[in-house]
Motif scaffolding. Structure first.
Motif, short mmCIF file in Angstrom:
data_model
loop_
_atom_site.label_atom_id
_atom_site.label_comp_id
_atom_site.label_asym_id
_atom_site.label_seq_id
_atom_site.Cartn_x
_atom_site.Cartn_y
_atom_site.Cartn_z
N ALA A 138 0.83 -1.20 0.00
CA ALA A 138 0.00 0.00 0.00
C ALA A 138 0.87 1.25 0.00
O ALA A 138 0.58 2.24 -0.69
CB ALA A 138 -0.93 -0.01 1.21
N GLU A 139 1.96 1.23 0.76
CA GLU A 139 2.87 2.38 0.81
C GLU A 139 3.50 2.63 -0.55
O GLU A 139 3.70 3.78 -0.96
CB GLU A 139 3.97 2.15 1.86
N ASP A 140 3.80 1.56 -1.29
CA ASP A 140 4.36 1.71 -2.64
C ASP A 140 3.36 2.43 -3.55
O ASP A 140 3.74 3.30 -4.35
CB ASP A 140 4.70 0.34 -3.24
N TYR A 141 2.09 2.06 -3.44
CA TYR A 141 1.08 2.68 -4.29
C TYR A 141 0.88 4.15 -3.94
O TYR A 141 0.76 5.00 -4.84
CB TYR A 141 -0.25 1.93 -4.19
N VAL A 142 0.85 4.48 -2.66
CA VAL A 142 0.71 5.88 -2.25
C VAL A 142 1.88 6.70 -2.81
O VAL A 142 1.69 7.79 -3.36
CB VAL A 142 0.63 6.00 -0.72
N SER A 143 3.09 6.18 -2.69
CA SER A 143 4.27 6.86 -3.22
C SER A 143 4.19 6.99 -4.74
O SER A 143 4.51 8.05 -5.31
CB SER A 143 5.53 6.10 -2.81
N SER A 144 3.76 5.92 -5.41
CA SER A 144 3.67 5.91 -6.87
C SER A 144 2.69 6.96 -7.37
O SER A 144 2.98 7.70 -8.32
CB SER A 144 3.24 4.52 -7.34
N ILE A 145 1.55 7.06 -6.70
CA ILE A 145 0.53 8.05 -7.11
C ILE A 145 1.06 9.46 -6.90
O ILE A 145 0.90 10.34 -7.76
CB ILE A 145 -0.77 7.81 -6.34
N GLY A 146 1.72 9.69 -5.76
CA GLY A 146 2.29 11.01 -5.49
C GLY A 146 3.33 11.41 -6.52
O GLY A 146 3.36 12.55 -7.00
N GLU A 147 4.19 10.47 -6.90
CA GLU A 147 5.20 10.74 -7.92
C GLU A 147 4.54 11.02 -9.27
O GLU A 147 5.01 11.87 -10.04
CB GLU A 147 6.14 9.54 -8.04
N GLY A 148 3.46 10.33 -9.55
CA GLY A 148 2.74 10.56 -10.80
C GLY A 148 2.13 11.95 -10.88
O GLY A 148 2.24 12.62 -11.91
N PHE A 149 1.52 12.38 -9.80
CA PHE A 149 0.96 13.74 -9.78
C PHE A 149 2.06 14.78 -10.03
O PHE A 149 1.88 15.72 -10.81
CB PHE A 149 0.29 14.03 -8.44
N ALA A 150 3.19 14.61 -9.36
CA ALA A 150 4.28 15.58 -9.51
C ALA A 150 4.79 15.60 -10.94
O ALA A 150 5.06 16.68 -11.50
CB ALA A 150 5.41 15.24 -8.54
N GLU A 151 4.93 14.43 -11.56
CA GLU A 151 5.41 14.38 -12.94
C GLU A 151 4.41 15.00 -13.90
O GLU A 151 4.79 15.76 -14.80
CB GLU A 151 5.70 12.93 -13.35
N ALA A 152 3.14 14.68 -13.72
CA ALA A 152 2.11 15.25 -14.59
C ALA A 152 2.14 16.77 -14.54
O ALA A 152 2.07 17.45 -15.58
CB ALA A 152 0.74 14.72 -14.20
N LYS A 153 2.28 17.32 -13.34
CA LYS A 153 2.31 18.77 -13.20
C LYS A 153 3.53 19.36 -13.89
O LYS A 153 3.45 20.43 -14.52
CB LYS A 153 2.29 19.14 -11.72
N ARG A 154 4.67 18.70 -13.78
CA ARG A 154 5.88 19.20 -14.45
C ARG A 154 5.69 19.29 -15.96
O ARG A 154 6.32 20.11 -16.62
CB ARG A 154 7.08 18.29 -14.15
N PHE A 155 4.81 18.45 -16.51
CA PHE A 155 4.54 18.47 -17.95
C PHE A 155 3.35 19.35 -18.31
O PHE A 155 2.84 19.27 -19.42
CB PHE A 155 4.31 17.05 -18.45
N GLY A 156 2.88 20.17 -17.37
CA GLY A 156 1.83 21.13 -17.70
C GLY A 156 0.42 20.61 -17.57
O GLY A 156 -0.52 21.27 -18.01
N THR A 157 0.26 19.46 -16.94
CA THR A 157 -1.08 18.94 -16.69
C THR A 157 -1.61 19.53 -15.40
O THR A 157 -0.95 19.45 -14.35
CB THR A 157 -1.05 17.40 -16.59
N THR A 158 -2.79 20.13 -15.46
CA THR A 158 -3.40 20.72 -14.26
C THR A 158 -4.66 19.99 -13.84
O THR A 158 -5.25 20.31 -12.82
CB THR A 158 -3.72 22.20 -14.48
N GLY A 159 -5.09 19.00 -14.63
CA GLY A 159 -6.24 18.18 -14.28
C GLY A 159 -6.05 16.77 -14.81
O GLY A 159 -5.49 16.59 -15.90
#
Length: 411
Positions: free
Chosen positions: A95-116
């Motif tokens: 479960a901790e791996d998934y929480v970390s994975s989702i958080g990393e995904g949000f950060a990466e998406a934002k770096r590429f200009g995704t806001t939603g």
């Protein structure tokens, strides 16, 4: 705040040269020529210089659960082999791996200009542990192919995890993993609570073989794990989906037909298109060009779906079948796949169109007074076509604003 840029791409007509956007709190108050805007509005001026200012991008289909699986699964001989591969990788995760994975995904998406982002998660119970830096629509991905619980219990448990989340929906995974009863229960709840619905449909040749011919690797795999196969051998996946939907007709009040957000729709026959021409049912459709290439799926029937007035969006899918969460990379891949489509129409697929699919057409996807202040900026040089520069962009995002909050330079 007055945000000035070389070009403001509003998605409402021609771009505005030397444009500006007035933002107060979470909302856009005004947009126009900088010289005109600054005489009518007071506030701090943020001059972005030689940049194109555009609406924040919206990813219409993603699985951030699997951000940590980037590069873990090489392209396989079959779609079924990929399913076996991702199941093996998922078995290693906590479960901790998934929480970390989702958080990393949000950060990466934002770096590429995704806001939603429309994010399908297999673990809705973890959502309360995650703070998203961008707008998120959480879809509970639901599977009952091997479940001992009744479908309504599976759905109700997911809703308990998500009902306090601002934006949520239900995602029966696919016809081959979710029962007709599970789909029906999701549809019923969507009618009662105005809940968004999404699913995977007609993605692979093996899915077509399974439902149309009662054969193939996917059919044999699911049969071997105990899935009832009595719904196979008579219809295409699309026909099967519409047959199930017809059985829900009594659930749908007049003028209140749920418009599903359907991922893929790669495998459609001539009879499927004839059926769609006769049908009043319309979906919002998500195409993920780079994931599509990874799987070597049949060509996405963009032109025919567009001619039937389907609302077509772009998404990244997961990093178990892609190498980044960049919607700019998806736009470039789409342009390579369909070079005759204009750049401004491609940009709509990551702004206006997904906003419509997520029922946010009066809030997101454009730079317009009254809309939410979700904005991004990218370098923009001399050009008669800023849309071409945007679609071809392959660099770092210089500036992002989410919900009126200026997070400044990201590159």
């Amino acid at each position: 705040m007055i945000v000035r840029a070389r070009t403001v791409v509003t998605m409402d007509g021609a771009p505005i040269d030397d444009g500006a956007v007035v933002v107060r709190e979470h909302q856009i108050l005004d947009v126009g020529k900088f010289d005109e805007v600054k005489t009518q509005s007071a506030g701090e001026i943020v001059d972005l210089g030689e940049q194109a200012l555009l609406p924040g991008l919206i990813n219409a289909h993603c699985h951030l659960d699997y951000t940590c699986l980037r590069g873990k699964i090489l392209p396989q001989k079959s779609f079924t082999d990929w399913i076996l591969g991702i199941n093996a990788e998922k078995a290693k995760l906590s479960a901790e791996d998934y929480v970390s994975s989702i958080g990393e995904g949000f950060a990466e998406a934002k770096r590429f200009g995704t806001t939603g982002i429309a994010n399908l998660t297999a673990f809705p119970e973890l959502v309360s542990q995650i703070t998203s830096p961008i707008r998120a629509w959480w879809f509970a991905e639901l599977i009952d192919a091997r479940a001992s619980e009744r479908p309504n219990k599976i759905v109700d448990r997911a809703i308990e995890s998500l009902e306090l989340t601002p934006n949520w929906g239900l995602a029966p995974h696919a016809l081959f993993t979710a029962s007709a009863e599970l789909y029906r229960h999701c549809e019923e709840l969507a009618q009662q609570n105005n809940v968004l619905l999404t699913t995977h449909l007609a993605e692979s040749r093996e899915e077509m073989e399974m439902f149309h011919d009662a054969s193939g690797p996917l059919y044999e795999f699911l049969k071997s794990i105990g899935r009832p196969m009595n719904d196979c051998g008579n219809e295409t996946p699309l026909e099967h989906f519409l047959t199930i939907r017809d059985s829900w007709a009594a659930l749908r009040s007049a003028g209140n037909d749920n418009e599903w957000l359907v991922a893929h729709l790669n495998e459609l026959t001539e009879s499927d298109f004839e059926l769609l021409e006769r049908s009043t049912t319309r979906f919002h459709v998500v195409h993920s060009p780079r994931s599509h290439d990874y799987f070597r799926h049949s060509q996405f029937p963009f032109q025919r779906l567009r001619s039937l007035a389907f609302n077509i969006c772009l998404g990244t899918d997961s990093l178990a079948s892609n190498d980044s969460l960049s919607l700019f990379a998806e736009m470039r891949a789409f342009q390579k796949e369909f070079p005759g489509v204009s750049p401004d129409e491609i940009l709509k697929m990551v702004t206006v169109n997904p906003a419509t699919a997520l029922h946010q057409e009066n809030m997101l996807g454009r730079i317009r007074p009254g809309f939410c202040a979700d904005l991004i900026a990218i370098p923009c040089g001399d050009s008669d076509s800023p849309f071409e520069q945007i679609v071809e962009f392959d660099g770092s995002i210089d500036w992002v604003m989410v919900n009126g909050k200026d997070v400044g330079q990201l590159g």
